[in-house]
Each structure stands twice: as structure tokens, then as C-alpha cells.
Scaffold this motif. Sequence first.
Motif, short mmCIF file in Angstrom:
data_model
loop_
_atom_site.label_atom_id
_atom_site.label_comp_id
_atom_site.label_asym_id
_atom_site.label_seq_id
_atom_site.Cartn_x
_atom_site.Cartn_y
_atom_site.Cartn_z
N ALA A 142 10.59 5.66 -45.37
CA ALA A 142 9.22 5.99 -45.78
C ALA A 142 8.95 5.47 -47.18
O ALA A 142 7.87 4.91 -47.46
N TRP A 143 9.92 5.63 -48.07
CA TRP A 143 9.78 5.11 -49.44
C TRP A 143 9.66 3.59 -49.41
O TRP A 143 8.83 3.01 -50.14
N LEU A 144 10.50 2.93 -48.59
CA LEU A 144 10.47 1.47 -48.51
C LEU A 144 9.11 0.97 -48.01
O LEU A 144 8.54 0.02 -48.58
N LEU A 145 8.59 1.59 -46.96
CA LEU A 145 7.29 1.19 -46.41
C LEU A 145 6.16 1.44 -47.42
O LEU A 145 5.27 0.59 -47.59
N LEU A 146 6.21 2.59 -48.08
CA LEU A 146 5.17 2.92 -49.06
C LEU A 146 5.19 1.97 -50.24
O LEU A 146 4.14 1.57 -50.75
N SER A 147 6.40 1.56 -50.66
CA SER A 147 6.51 0.64 -51.79
C SER A 147 5.97 -0.75 -51.46
O SER A 147 5.65 -1.53 -52.35
N ARG A 148 5.87 -1.04 -50.15
CA ARG A 148 5.32 -2.32 -49.70
C ARG A 148 3.87 -2.20 -49.22
O ARG A 148 3.33 -3.14 -48.66
N GLY A 149 3.30 -1.03 -49.41
CA GLY A 149 1.88 -0.84 -49.10
C GLY A 149 1.55 -0.43 -47.69
O GLY A 149 0.38 -0.36 -47.32
N TYR A 150 2.57 -0.12 -46.85
CA TYR A 150 2.33 0.30 -45.47
C TYR A 150 2.18 1.83 -45.42
O TYR A 150 3.10 2.54 -45.00
N LYS A 151 1.03 2.33 -45.83
CA LYS A 151 0.84 3.76 -45.99
C LYS A 151 0.85 4.51 -44.66
O LYS A 151 1.41 5.61 -44.56
N ILE A 152 0.23 3.95 -43.63
CA ILE A 152 0.16 4.64 -42.34
C ILE A 152 1.55 4.76 -41.71
O ILE A 152 1.95 5.83 -41.24
N GLN A 153 2.29 3.66 -41.72
CA GLN A 153 3.65 3.68 -41.17
C GLN A 153 4.56 4.60 -42.00
O GLN A 153 5.41 5.31 -41.44
N ALA A 154 4.36 4.60 -43.32
CA ALA A 154 5.18 5.46 -44.19
C ALA A 154 4.91 6.93 -43.90
O ALA A 154 5.83 7.75 -43.90
#
Length: 246
Positions: free
Chosen positions: A42-54
Amino acid sequence: MASIASQLVLHPVTSQSLRVLNTSLGRDKLYRALQYFARFFAWLLLSRGYKIQAARWDALKSHLALGRKLLRLGKFMENAQAALRVLSSPGETGERVTMIGRHLGYFGYLFLDNIAWANAIKFYNLKPSTAQKLNKRVMQFWFSGIVFSIAHGLLKAGRLANEVKKLQNQTWAEKSAEAERDLKLHDLQLAREAVRYQFIIDLLDVWIPATNIGLVNLNDGILGIFGFITSLMALRQQWFAAAGKK
């Protein structure tokens, strides 16, 4: 096709996995591994801007954490019993004190964690400020339990190293006595490996409550990786325990 399916279902690895998952501790370690991987991902996805997937992985993390609290209901009594057993048993004073401290830390952690679970499912409602203080106290007890465990590991490792050195420096005239020494050395080496293994787990886990109580400031990516690694290490212990291996 049926033969392949039968081989998969009846494979020894499948049977061993079922034995591990038949224990509450085995299921807890598997869920913990998934929980901390979800935290990292979740942190990895959020750091790359994928908020929905995170958000999806963050929800999985939260639900696994809540489910694991249910598995731990009443588990604090195990630590209370263990502390009393250590108190009444002989042994090195430093090791006994640190082990009692470890069990008392985990007793407080698990006891208050049960109350936090009751509040999380709305069975018992606490004020938001009270719930926040409770969660911080839970982490403080967990942190103290791990610190005592680390101290215990250092003391025990030192004692075992001295015992190994003493045995290695002794000379034996008879072969039977030498065989007995080799057996003792083997047992000591196994004990040292177990202490080192737990020491690594504690050194990685301690950063999780330390971050939650504000002593350090590590991100969810690092904490997720640490928790995932220690979960797999603990699951490995359960795997060997179910197989009857040390």
C-alpha cells in the motif's frame, strides 16, 4: 487430470501446510505476513500515485490486523502463566528477570489489545481520545516486551558462548566422555542458533512499536518489510514444529 489433482491434494507439502494452519499460531503468522506485505505494498502504490489501488491494500491490512486481534483473545493468560513459571524456576538471575519482564510486557500488550479490539468492533465504545491513549499504551507494552526479549537474548547468548568455550577447552581421556562432550556441544549449538534466530526477529520487530510510540520515524514501507520478514521467520518455526523438527 484426476491423477494430477490427487497428487497435489495429497502431496506431503499440502499435508504439512494443513497441519500448520490447523493451529491458531500458524494461521496468525500467515495472516501477519499478509498484513505486513499489504502495509508495504500500500505504501509502495501510494508513493507512486496509485491511490485507489493503495486504498484496497490498506483496507486488507486493516481487516487482517483486526482479525488477528480476535485470534489473540485471552492469550495474555499464557504470558501470565509463563512469568509465574520463570519466577519459580532456577536459573541465571539476569536471564530470569529479563524473561519475566518480557512476559509481563506481552501480558500488558495482549490484555490491552483485547480492549482495543472490543472498541474497534463497537462492542465497547471508548472516547476517541481514550482509544488513542489505549492504542499508544498497547504499543508501549509491546515495545517493552521486545526490549526485555532482546536483553534476555544477549544474556543467554553470552552464557551459552561461555559454556561452549569451556567445553571446547576441556580434554577427555576416555572416548565415552568425549562423545558425551560432543553431544553437549551439539545441544549448546542448537540453543545458540535458536537464540540468534529470535534475536533477529526481535531486532526487526522492535522498530514497529518504536515508530508507533514516536521514538523513531520509519515509513510504512520499511515497517512493512520488517514485519513481513519476521512473520515468515516465525512461520518457518511453526512449519518445523509441525513436522517435529528443531
